[in-house]
Motif scaffolding. Structure first.
Motif, PDB file in Angstrom:
ATOM      1  N   TYR A 128      50.704  35.201  37.881  1.00 30.41           N
ATOM      2  CA  TYR A 128      49.336  35.596  37.556  1.00 30.41           C
ATOM      3  C   TYR A 128      48.997  35.535  36.068  1.00 30.41           C
ATOM      4  O   TYR A 128      47.880  35.855  35.687  1.00 30.41           O
ATOM      5  CB  TYR A 128      49.069  37.012  38.071  1.00 30.41           C
ATOM      6  CG  TYR A 128      49.291  37.139  39.543  1.00 30.41           C
ATOM      7  CD1 TYR A 128      48.495  36.438  40.442  1.00 30.41           C
ATOM      8  CD2 TYR A 128      50.326  37.924  40.046  1.00 30.41           C
ATOM      9  CE1 TYR A 128      48.710  36.525  41.804  1.00 30.41           C
ATOM     10  CE2 TYR A 128      50.540  38.025  41.406  1.00 30.41           C
ATOM     11  CZ  TYR A 128      49.726  37.321  42.283  1.00 30.41           C
ATOM     12  OH  TYR A 128      49.942  37.401  43.621  1.00 30.41           O
ATOM     13  N   ASN A 306      42.751  38.844  40.172  1.00 25.57           N
ATOM     14  CA  ASN A 306      41.664  38.283  40.951  1.00 25.57           C
ATOM     15  C   ASN A 306      40.319  38.783  40.438  1.00 25.57           C
ATOM     16  O   ASN A 306      39.350  38.022  40.317  1.00 25.57           O
ATOM     17  CB  ASN A 306      41.837  38.652  42.418  1.00 25.57           C
ATOM     18  CG  ASN A 306      40.813  37.961  43.308  1.00 25.57           C
ATOM     19  OD1 ASN A 306      40.568  36.775  43.163  1.00 25.57           O
ATOM     20  ND2 ASN A 306      40.220  38.709  44.220  1.00 25.57           N
ATOM     21  N   LYS A 309      39.551  37.050  37.287  1.00 29.29           N
ATOM     22  CA  LYS A 309      39.201  35.661  37.559  1.00 29.29           C
ATOM     23  C   LYS A 309      37.739  35.560  37.969  1.00 29.29           C
ATOM     24  O   LYS A 309      37.019  34.646  37.551  1.00 29.29           O
ATOM     25  CB  LYS A 309      40.106  35.106  38.664  1.00 29.29           C
ATOM     26  CG  LYS A 309      39.882  33.630  38.954  1.00 29.29           C
ATOM     27  CD  LYS A 309      40.837  33.146  40.035  1.00 29.29           C
ATOM     28  CE  LYS A 309      40.622  31.666  40.332  1.00 29.29           C
ATOM     29  NZ  LYS A 309      41.538  31.193  41.408  1.00 29.29           N
ATOM     30  N   ARG A 310      37.288  36.513  38.787  1.00 30.27           N
ATOM     31  CA  ARG A 310      35.882  36.526  39.191  1.00 30.27           C
ATOM     32  C   ARG A 310      34.960  36.784  38.002  1.00 30.27           C
ATOM     33  O   ARG A 310      33.841  36.280  37.937  1.00 30.27           O
ATOM     34  CB  ARG A 310      35.643  37.587  40.269  1.00 30.27           C
ATOM     35  CG  ARG A 310      36.277  37.273  41.612  1.00 30.27           C
ATOM     36  CD  ARG A 310      35.656  38.100  42.725  1.00 30.27           C
ATOM     37  NE  ARG A 310      35.756  39.523  42.449  1.00 30.27           N
ATOM     38  CZ  ARG A 310      36.770  40.286  42.856  1.00 30.27           C
ATOM     39  NH1 ARG A 310      37.770  39.740  43.532  1.00 30.27           N
ATOM     40  NH2 ARG A 310      36.795  41.574  42.585  1.00 30.27           N
ATOM     41  N   SER A 314      40.059  34.468  31.581  1.00 30.08           N
ATOM     42  CA  SER A 314      41.381  33.891  31.801  1.00 30.08           C
ATOM     43  C   SER A 314      42.427  34.726  31.108  1.00 30.08           C
ATOM     44  O   SER A 314      42.157  35.395  30.124  1.00 30.08           O
ATOM     45  CB  SER A 314      41.437  32.453  31.279  1.00 30.08           C
ATOM     46  OG  SER A 314      41.207  32.440  29.890  1.00 30.08           O
TER      47      SER A 314
END
Length: 328
Positions: A128, A306, A309-310, A314
């Motif tokens: 991740y 996650n 990411k949304r 980054s």
């Protein structure tokens, strides 16, 4: 069969499923390693050699130009976690004697909080985060063993730092780092192995975990693991975002309890006899914290990654494995 595809749907799946399989073996068939012996025992008890090879390959995958990122990230995480455990000084030395938290001592809390599971952190960040962030385990070696615990407890000079132990912990990484930068073919060759080694480390780590400890310590053991994640995780997230230059993912990934921390209460108590009365209960509680954080930290890290990411943030230098198993 789409086994890997289904595992990828689980937050932190590759690491978590492997760890759980190992824990089941150790809990219900603790004799299996000795019974089968040979290579089977090697896989079940080979945490250290597997990590050594893994850290070597990880070092080979990091470009020398990213050295500053590795040191900044690892230094930030280590110092923040050490500062976060100041909260444990609010407990009496003899521990809490009544109520829901009866049996919880400063020895148990510090032992559970001051040692990050470096292997777990590195494996999560391989999925991740970035390879530079995964390499931040380097300075986490400072947390290994009872040294930091004794320093925090104010030991009387008996905690002596042995430089060769630290060198031994980071040497495989440094050798790999040197080879990977001397020859980029080595970087590609060894770097490709980092992902493949994750399930092997997961099984070996799981084979050191007895799930029955959760039953023995009850609610308090579970709460300690959750406290470790909250008390250390929040400062680590903030430090990673505002000092380390990340998005907080590395902070959550570092909020675990190392398996080696289980030995700390007894070691410290033998040096500081005033902790002997609470050493036994502290050992059980720390073991529970290892299990709880080993399960929750990969899940929480995956969901945080996650979420970021949304939001379009980054992590670090970019994922090691684009499209890794971040839950949808």
């Amino acid at each position: 069969m789409k086994i890997k595809q289904n595992i990828n749907k689980i937050p932190g799946g590759i690491m978590l499923v492997s760890l759980f399989i190992g824990a089941l073996f150790h809990t219900f068939t603790p004799w299996a390693g000795d019974y089968f012996g040979s290579f089977t025992k090697g896989v079940m008890t080979g945490t250290v050699p597997i990590l050594a090879v893994w850290f070597f390959c990880m070092g080979a995958s990091i470009d020398v130009r990213a050295t500053g990122t590795v040191l900044r990230k690892s230094g930030t995480l280590v110092l923040t976690k050490m500062v976060a455990i100041i909260a444990s000084r609010l407990l009496p030395v003899g521990g809490v004697e009544s109520g829901l938290f009866a049996g919880l001592s400063v020895l148990a809390l510090i032992s559970a909080m001051d040692m990050t599971n470096g292997g777990l952190y590195a494996s999560i960040m391989q999925q991740y985060g970035s390879k530079e962030e995964a390499g931040a385990f380097v300075l986490m070696s400072l947390e290994s063993g009872p040294l930091v615990t004794m320093l925090i407890l104010g030991s009387t000079g008996l905690a002596v730092f042995e430089p060769q132990t630290f060198v031994g912990a980071v040497l495989p990484f440094l050798v790999g780092f040197a080879l990977g930068n001397l020859d980029h073919d080595f970087r590609k060759y060894f770097g490709n192995a980092t992902q493949a080694l994750i399930p092997f480390f997961g099984v070996a780590l799981g084979c050191s975990i007895d799930l029955s400890v959760i039953v023995q310590t009850g609610v308090l053991g579970i709460l300690l693991g959750i406290f470790v994640i909250i008390i250390t995780g929040i400062p680590l997230i903030l430090a990673d975002k505002y000092i380390g230059g990340g998005n907080g993912t590395a902070g959550i990934a570092a909020s675990s309890t190392a398996g080696a921390a289980v030995a700390n209460p007894v070691i410290v108590a033998n040096i500081k006899p005033e902790f002997l009365p609470v050493a036994q209960s502290a050992t059980a509680l720390v073991a529970a914290s290892v299990i709880v954080t080993s399960i929750l930290v990969p899940i929480l890290t995956a969901y945080w990654a996650n979420y970021m990411k949304r939001k379009g943030e980054s992590q670090g230098s970019g994922p090691v494995n684009p499209g890794a198993n971040v839950p949808k």
